[in-house]
Design an enzyme around this catalytic site. Structure first.
Site, PDB file in Angstrom:
ATOM      1  N   ARG A   6       0.863  -1.189   0.000  1.00  0.00           N
ATOM      2  CA  ARG A   6       0.000   0.000   0.000  1.00  0.00           C
ATOM      3  C   ARG A   6       0.895   1.233   0.000  1.00  0.00           C
ATOM      4  NH1 ARG A   6       0.307   1.692   5.347  1.00  0.00           N
ATOM      5  NH2 ARG A   6       0.415   0.034   6.910  1.00  0.00           N
ATOM      6  N   HIS A  50      -2.243   3.187   6.457  1.00  0.00           N
ATOM      7  CA  HIS A  50      -3.141   2.063   6.723  1.00  0.00           C
ATOM      8  C   HIS A  50      -4.593   2.515   6.610  1.00  0.00           C
ATOM      9  CE1 HIS A  50      -4.710  -1.589   8.517  1.00  0.00           C
ATOM     10  NE2 HIS A  50      -5.333  -0.865   9.424  1.00  0.00           N
ATOM     11  N   TYR A  52       7.349   4.164  10.313  1.00  0.00           N
ATOM     12  CA  TYR A  52       7.787   2.770  10.328  1.00  0.00           C
ATOM     13  C   TYR A  52       8.269   2.259   8.968  1.00  0.00           C
ATOM     14  CZ  TYR A  52       2.864   2.242   8.858  1.00  0.00           C
ATOM     15  OH  TYR A  52       1.654   2.367   8.221  1.00  0.00           O
TER      16      TYR A  52
END
Length: 361
Positions: free
Chosen positions: A260, A264, A274
């Site tokens: 992606r 999220h 991250y």
């Protein structure tokens, strides 16, 4: 060679690919038999979905949508898998899998209402074989095993397909669902969209298994890993799984390696905390739209004019859908209670009366 099953299976798993990142064919033997028009339709749907996703992100930032999970980067695994289905097949999506159910027949404006939490967003047309997106991680796996079992008991020549992220494979429901489908040899397709992160948790911290496809071994069902950025490879894997299910061959587990590009969800996730720029840049070179566009251009069946036309169609469709969603009567507490049951239980009737009395003060 080791006698340990886990090591043997890890060695045997290979990734199904058909197109390289530059659009050239690397596996002619696996090329699905699709017409030029079908290939163009696949591209149109991916472009449309990318534009729709961009507009939905903007609408979310404007406060005009509620919960929204971006899909850019995962179009090949989503569009390619749905394109391999028949209309009578059943889709049980997770919360990111809105494109599949819209392309399967759910009106786009209802997808927007679902995002807003409006009850009208969950009223599925009778001729559309989908459930609304599942928020509970892994619950759709259990439900898919049940729907597939229903098809088998009724001697229906259909399959049930569902989707889950890499992190969701750590849930107990995941193992229970694939095991049940395997035990009863039901026509289910379980697609793991491995986009490398369960929100911020990397796949390496989710499991010690080298692949997620090999988890099929424990359930005694076929498992395959596919390049999830390659729409033709995804189509091929799902089409084969559907044929297997229809012919009595039982369920299939498919791990689609994808990524992606965005967060999220639009609910505060920041992927820069991250993920590295180097990692994101590496995956952007595998963009499913760029790859497939090059393939079609090499065949002489896709032009910049074709793409511009689809982009404008998508913008117009999204604008019209959001207008339709805006025109739907806003939810009320009494209205919600009235639609929950055919005959509301006494305690809800009491709550409704109390609410209306307070509103009338």
């Amino acid at each position: 060679m080791s006698n340990y099953v886990s090591e043997i299976q890890a060695e045997q798993v290979s990734t199904l690919s058909i197109l390289a990142a530059d659009g050239t064919v690397v596996n002619e033997a696996a090329m699905p038999k699709l017409t030029d028009e079908q290939l163009r339709e696949l591209m149109s749907r991916m472009v449309f979905t990318r534009v729709w996703d961009q507009r939905a992100i903007s609408l979310s930032r404007q406060g005009r949508l509620g919960f929204y999970a971006p899909v850019a980067g995962q179009e090949a695994s989503m569009i390619g898998s749905q394109f391999a289905l028949d209309k009578e097949d059943f889709i049980l999506p997770s919360y990111r899998d809105i494109p599949q159910i819209v392309w399967h027949g759910l009106p786009l404006y209802q997808a927007f209402l679902y995002s807003r939490g409006h009850q009208q967003g969950g009223i599925i047309p009778e001729d559309v074989n989908v459930l609304m997106p599942q928020i509970i991680i892994g619950a759709q796996i259990i439900q898919t095993a049940g729907v597939a079992m229903g098809f088998k008991l009724r001697n229906k020549n259909n399959v049930a397909i569902t989707y889950i992220g890499d992190g969701g494979t750590s849930q107990g429901d995941f193992y229970e669902g694939i095991n049940y489908a395997g035990a009863f040899n039901s026509p289910a397709i379980f697609v793991i969209q491995n986009n490398r992160y369960a929100i911020s948790v990397p796949i390496e911290k989710q499991t010690a298994a080298e692949t997620l496809a090999q988890k099929a071994v424990a359930a005694g069902i076929p498992g395959i890993q596919v390049d999830g950025m390659d729409v033709l490879a995804v189509y091929k894997a799902v089409a084969d799984a559907a044929e297997r299910g229809r012919s009595g061959g039982g369920p299939t587990l498919i791990e689609a390696l994808t990524y992606r590009f965005g967060p999220h969800t639009m609910s505060g996730d920041d992927p820069t905390r991250y993920r590295t720029n180097e990692e994101e840049s590496k995956w952007e070179t595998k963009d499913p739209l760029i790859r497939f566009r090059k393939f079609l251009e090499n065949k002489g069946i896709w032009t910049a004019e074709d793409e511009d036309r689809v982009v404008e169609e998508a913008k117009e469709a999204v604008s019209e859908a959001i207008k339709q969603a805006d025109a739907v009567e806003k939810m009320t507490v009494p209205g919600l209670i009235d639609t929950m049951f055919e005959i509301a239980p006494p305690h809800l009737e009491e709550q409704k009366k109390a609410y209306l009395a307070k509103e009338g003060e």
